[in-house]
Design a protein around this motif. Structure first.
Motif, PDB file in Angstrom:
ATOM      1  N   ILE A 100      57.560  42.156  51.302  1.00  0.00           N
ATOM      2  CA  ILE A 100      57.294  42.371  53.047  1.00  0.00           C
ATOM      3  C   ILE A 100      56.851  43.834  53.291  1.00  0.00           C
ATOM      4  O   ILE A 100      56.525  44.518  54.241  1.00  0.00           O
ATOM      5  CB  ILE A 100      58.296  42.039  53.517  1.00  0.00           C
ATOM      6  CG1 ILE A 100      58.033  41.882  55.840  1.00  0.00           C
ATOM      7  CG2 ILE A 100      59.458  42.463  53.994  1.00  0.00           C
ATOM      8  CD1 ILE A 100      57.410  40.234  55.629  1.00  0.00           C
ATOM      9  N   ASP A 101      57.500  44.776  52.797  1.00  0.00           N
ATOM     10  CA  ASP A 101      57.377  45.991  52.655  1.00  0.00           C
ATOM     11  C   ASP A 101      55.883  47.205  52.153  1.00  0.00           C
ATOM     12  O   ASP A 101      55.687  48.577  52.120  1.00  0.00           O
ATOM     13  CB  ASP A 101      58.453  46.761  52.975  1.00  0.00           C
ATOM     14  CG  ASP A 101      59.128  46.603  54.251  1.00  0.00           C
ATOM     15  OD1 ASP A 101      59.184  46.477  55.190  1.00  0.00           O
ATOM     16  OD2 ASP A 101      60.411  46.744  53.642  1.00  0.00           O
ATOM     17  N   PHE A 102      55.162  45.864  51.496  1.00  0.00           N
ATOM     18  CA  PHE A 102      54.514  46.294  50.421  1.00  0.00           C
ATOM     19  C   PHE A 102      53.017  45.442  50.910  1.00  0.00           C
ATOM     20  O   PHE A 102      52.673  44.864  51.880  1.00  0.00           O
ATOM     21  CB  PHE A 102      54.789  46.059  49.317  1.00  0.00           C
ATOM     22  CG  PHE A 102      55.669  46.571  48.851  1.00  0.00           C
ATOM     23  CD1 PHE A 102      55.727  48.214  47.462  1.00  0.00           C
ATOM     24  CD2 PHE A 102      56.829  45.651  48.484  1.00  0.00           C
ATOM     25  CE1 PHE A 102      56.849  48.790  46.986  1.00  0.00           C
ATOM     26  CE2 PHE A 102      58.415  46.859  47.925  1.00  0.00           C
ATOM     27  CZ  PHE A 102      58.452  48.058  46.742  1.00  0.00           C
ATOM     28  N   GLU A 103      52.010  46.536  50.581  1.00  0.00           N
ATOM     29  CA  GLU A 103      50.446  46.759  50.304  1.00  0.00           C
ATOM     30  C   GLU A 103      50.404  45.174  49.409  1.00  0.00           C
ATOM     31  O   GLU A 103      50.613  45.941  48.295  1.00  0.00           O
ATOM     32  CB  GLU A 103      50.040  47.759  51.020  1.00  0.00           C
ATOM     33  CG  GLU A 103      47.834  47.285  51.312  1.00  0.00           C
ATOM     34  CD  GLU A 103      46.889  48.131  51.535  1.00  0.00           C
ATOM     35  OE1 GLU A 103      47.661  49.818  51.269  1.00  0.00           O
ATOM     36  OE2 GLU A 103      46.491  48.115  51.343  1.00  0.00           O
ATOM     37  N   VAL A 104      50.210  44.344  49.782  1.00  0.00           N
ATOM     38  CA  VAL A 104      49.690  43.710  48.642  1.00  0.00           C
ATOM     39  C   VAL A 104      48.186  42.482  48.590  1.00  0.00           C
ATOM     40  O   VAL A 104      47.687  42.697  49.565  1.00  0.00           O
ATOM     41  CB  VAL A 104      50.622  42.417  48.885  1.00  0.00           C
ATOM     42  CG1 VAL A 104      50.621  41.248  47.225  1.00  0.00           C
ATOM     43  CG2 VAL A 104      51.612  42.642  48.458  1.00  0.00           C
ATOM     44  N   ILE A 105      47.920  42.839  47.979  1.00  0.00           N
ATOM     45  CA  ILE A 105      46.217  42.263  47.031  1.00  0.00           C
ATOM     46  C   ILE A 105      46.618  41.027  46.624  1.00  0.00           C
ATOM     47  O   ILE A 105      47.221  40.596  45.394  1.00  0.00           O
ATOM     48  CB  ILE A 105      45.102  42.698  47.059  1.00  0.00           C
ATOM     49  CG1 ILE A 105      45.017  44.086  48.059  1.00  0.00           C
ATOM     50  CG2 ILE A 105      44.468  41.674  47.141  1.00  0.00           C
ATOM     51  CD1 ILE A 105      43.794  45.165  47.115  1.00  0.00           C
ATOM     52  N   GLU A 106      45.958  39.618  46.972  1.00  0.00           N
ATOM     53  CA  GLU A 106      46.323  38.906  46.138  1.00  0.00           C
ATOM     54  C   GLU A 106      44.823  37.859  45.455  1.00  0.00           C
ATOM     55  O   GLU A 106      43.762  38.199  45.502  1.00  0.00           O
ATOM     56  CB  GLU A 106      46.409  37.756  46.345  1.00  0.00           C
ATOM     57  CG  GLU A 106      47.625  37.516  47.370  1.00  0.00           C
ATOM     58  CD  GLU A 106      48.601  36.061  48.296  1.00  0.00           C
ATOM     59  OE1 GLU A 106      47.025  35.003  48.229  1.00  0.00           O
ATOM     60  OE2 GLU A 106      49.231  36.078  48.956  1.00  0.00           O
ATOM     61  N   PHE A 107      45.000  37.615  43.491  1.00  0.00           N
ATOM     62  CA  PHE A 107      44.538  37.533  43.103  1.00  0.00           C
ATOM     63  C   PHE A 107      44.849  35.906  42.335  1.00  0.00           C
ATOM     64  O   PHE A 107      45.735  36.070  41.341  1.00  0.00           O
ATOM     65  CB  PHE A 107      43.661  38.128  42.145  1.00  0.00           C
ATOM     66  CG  PHE A 107      42.401  37.827  40.885  1.00  0.00           C
ATOM     67  CD1 PHE A 107      41.549  38.290  41.822  1.00  0.00           C
ATOM     68  CD2 PHE A 107      42.270  37.428  40.039  1.00  0.00           C
ATOM     69  CE1 PHE A 107      40.058  36.953  40.722  1.00  0.00           C
ATOM     70  CE2 PHE A 107      41.610  36.888  39.196  1.00  0.00           C
ATOM     71  CZ  PHE A 107      40.472  36.734  39.283  1.00  0.00           C
ATOM     72  N   GLY A 108      44.579  35.102  43.286  1.00  0.00           N
ATOM     73  CA  GLY A 108      44.920  34.211  42.391  1.00  0.00           C
ATOM     74  C   GLY A 108      43.823  33.061  41.330  1.00  0.00           C
ATOM     75  O   GLY A 108      42.473  33.264  41.353  1.00  0.00           O
ATOM     76  N   GLY A 109      44.004  31.941  41.039  1.00  0.00           N
ATOM     77  CA  GLY A 109      43.008  31.342  40.047  1.00  0.00           C
ATOM     78  C   GLY A 109      42.829  31.989  38.474  1.00  0.00           C
ATOM     79  O   GLY A 109      42.077  31.383  37.924  1.00  0.00           O
ATOM     80  N   ILE A 110      43.874  32.612  37.774  1.00  0.00           N
ATOM     81  CA  ILE A 110      44.037  32.502  36.954  1.00  0.00           C
ATOM     82  C   ILE A 110      44.794  31.385  35.754  1.00  0.00           C
ATOM     83  O   ILE A 110      45.420  31.167  36.612  1.00  0.00           O
ATOM     84  CB  ILE A 110      44.961  33.867  36.246  1.00  0.00           C
ATOM     85  CG1 ILE A 110      44.977  35.201  36.669  1.00  0.00           C
ATOM     86  CG2 ILE A 110      44.495  33.817  34.619  1.00  0.00           C
ATOM     87  CD1 ILE A 110      45.513  35.937  36.627  1.00  0.00           C
ATOM     88  N   GLU A 111      43.436  30.829  35.318  1.00  0.00           N
ATOM     89  CA  GLU A 111      43.343  29.552  34.436  1.00  0.00           C
ATOM     90  C   GLU A 111      44.354  29.518  33.129  1.00  0.00           C
ATOM     91  O   GLU A 111      44.514  30.694  32.449  1.00  0.00           O
ATOM     92  CB  GLU A 111      41.957  28.652  33.658  1.00  0.00           C
ATOM     93  CG  GLU A 111      41.220  29.738  33.230  1.00  0.00           C
ATOM     94  CD  GLU A 111      40.616  31.204  33.713  1.00  0.00           C
ATOM     95  OE1 GLU A 111      40.867  31.919  34.263  1.00  0.00           O
ATOM     96  OE2 GLU A 111      39.482  30.590  34.092  1.00  0.00           O
ATOM     97  N   PRO A 112      45.316  28.436  33.026  1.00  0.00           N
ATOM     98  CA  PRO A 112      45.553  27.935  32.112  1.00  0.00           C
ATOM     99  C   PRO A 112      45.046  28.590  30.646  1.00  0.00           C
ATOM    100  O   PRO A 112      43.499  28.277  30.701  1.00  0.00           O
ATOM    101  CB  PRO A 112      46.088  27.156  30.963  1.00  0.00           C
ATOM    102  CG  PRO A 112      46.028  26.365  32.623  1.00  0.00           C
ATOM    103  CD  PRO A 112      44.701  27.409  33.381  1.00  0.00           C
TER     104      PRO A 112
END
Ligand code: NZQ
Ligand code: ZN
Length: 384
Positions: free
Chosen positions: A55-67
């Motif tokens: 919660i106290d961190f700056e987080v960017i997300e990258f989803g969608g890495i496939e099997p």
């Protein structure tokens, strides 16, 4: 026993509730890129636990890495890392997300075409530091420095590794794996089993401790794998399987002993051409490879028959054959069929597989370097 250097710097946090420790493990003030797969973490509550801890961190997300993570997808994440000056990566998922994140970590700092990290095994000279939250016990990726990446356009699947690519930490909470479907539970048990087999079923090397490490992991998987399938929320059985998978490929059991990664090398080609799950290919190849290599692996196969399967009756040939039959039966009982025809795969790529292994100068393979093109053909033919 052969000489060896063993160094494994991964800080492993194991057990229920450990995701909360992320707030202490991720470097304070670091800009974080959180990588994940197709969405399982959003369904099973892992995503929420991670976001709460950070919660106290700056987080960017990258989803969608496939099997079987692809170069194409991962290069999009590399762009984000460079553009946003990301300082720390956090991989949340199975082996594919972890491996993909290792590639992102190396590629983001690499000058030149990052695909050459795989094709030409260019050395990794710098890497973005990263940690992991593992949700699928199988690959050992949480505690090793290897990764396997696929490229869609060329249908290739290649491995690379570097001492700079160990995770800084890995959080392994067996409860995060409760949501795995049976197919992935089976895949995990088979993958871990085959990792051990490829470091154990070779030639005798007067390494009794490594042998017993290997045998204990195999016996534990045989005991607790089926329990986990039958009762997915059995915490004791689950944690046992999870720890087996980590120990199977964190470098320890392979110290000072011959290794034979032929099953993996042939298996990777089957995934590259046909899209089979990694462990599905291993269940198909290993029993046949053991059969084709039964003379080369004679002594260890007999040891395996006695110590892992308690096969004590009969002559050498019978006990050896029984051990291979039991191995195949175990994979099938976990839910992983052992023939290509079970997946409607034919022999159309056999010659290309052999040609690829040859062109990469991988043949002959095996601990005695006697698995040549002809024997690969034989293994594949038996696998039909
Ligand atoms: O993508 P999401 O939505 O997360 O779903 C995944 C994926 O569909 C799902 N999954 C993961 N955790 C879950 C879950 N579903 C429900 N609940 C959970 N807790 O499972 C599916 C498969 O995931 P994947 O990461 O592909 O599986 P695995 O961990 O078996 O990884 C396979 C990859 O690792 C490589 C393989 O070649 C393959 O590319 N390997 C890596 C190694 C290494 N780094 O040392 C060694 C191995 O031999 C292997 O080659
Ligand atoms: Zn594997």
């Amino acid at each position: 026993m052969n000489n060896f250097t063993f160094h494994n710097p991964v800080r492993l946090l194991f057990g229920a509730g450990q995701i909360a420790a992320l707030s202490r493990e991720v470097p304070r003030g670091a800009k974080v890129l959180m990588t994940f797969g197709g969405g399982s973490i959003k369904v099973n509550g892992v995503y929420d636990q991670v976001r709460k801890a950070l919660i106290d961190f700056e987080v960017i997300e990258f989803g969608g890495i496939e099997p079987n993570p692809t170069f194409e997808t991962l290069m999009r994440a590399v762009e984000v890392v460079r553009k946003e000056n990301v300082e720390f990566l956090l991989a949340v998922g199975g082996g594919s997300v972890l491996d993909g994140t290792k590639f992102i970590s190396a590629a983001a700092k690499f000058e030149g075409d990052p695909w050459s990290l795989l094709t030409r095994r260019m050395p990794v000279k710098a890497a973005v530091p990263y940690g992991t939250v593992l949700t699928l016990p199988a690959t050992g990726s949480e505690m090793n420095a290897n990764a396997v990446v696929s490229r869609q356009v060329t249908q290739e699947k290649l491995a690379f590794g570097s001492p700079l690519l160990f995770p800084k930490f890995s959080i392994v909470d067996p409860e995060t794996t409760y949501s795995l479907p049976p197919r992935q539970i089976a895949n995990g048990v088979v993958d871990a089993f085959v990792h051990v087999a490829e470091q154990y079923l070779t030639t005798p090397s007067k390494a009794p401790l490594q042998d017993r490490f290997a045998e204990s992991i195999l016996r534990t998987l045989i005991e607790d794998g089926p329990k986990t399938l039958a009762n997915p929320m059995d915490y004791e059985a689950r944690s046992s399987v999870v720890w087996c998978a980590t120990m199977a490929l964190n470098g320890l059991i392979g110290c000072g002993v011959p290794q034979d990664w032929s099953t993996h090398m042939i298996g990777h080609e089957l995934t590259a051409f046909h899209g089979l799950d990694h462990a599905q290919t291993l269940a198909i190849i290993l029993p046949n490879l053991l059969w084709v290599q039964r003379e080369t692996k004679h002594e260890k196969l007999l040891q395996y028959a006695g110590r892992v399967w308690d096969i004590k009756e009969g002559n050498d040939a019978t006990r050896l054959e029984q051990a291979i039959i039991r191995t195949r039966g175990f994979f099938e009982s976990m839910g992983n069929p052992t023939h290509l025809s079970d997946y409607a795969v034919g022999s159309e790529h056999f010659e290309e597989i052999v040609a690829r292994l040859e062109s990469r100068k991988m043949l002959p393979m095996g601990e005695r370097k006697n698995l040549d093109a002809e024997k690969v053909r034989e293994v594949l033919a038996l696998a039909r």
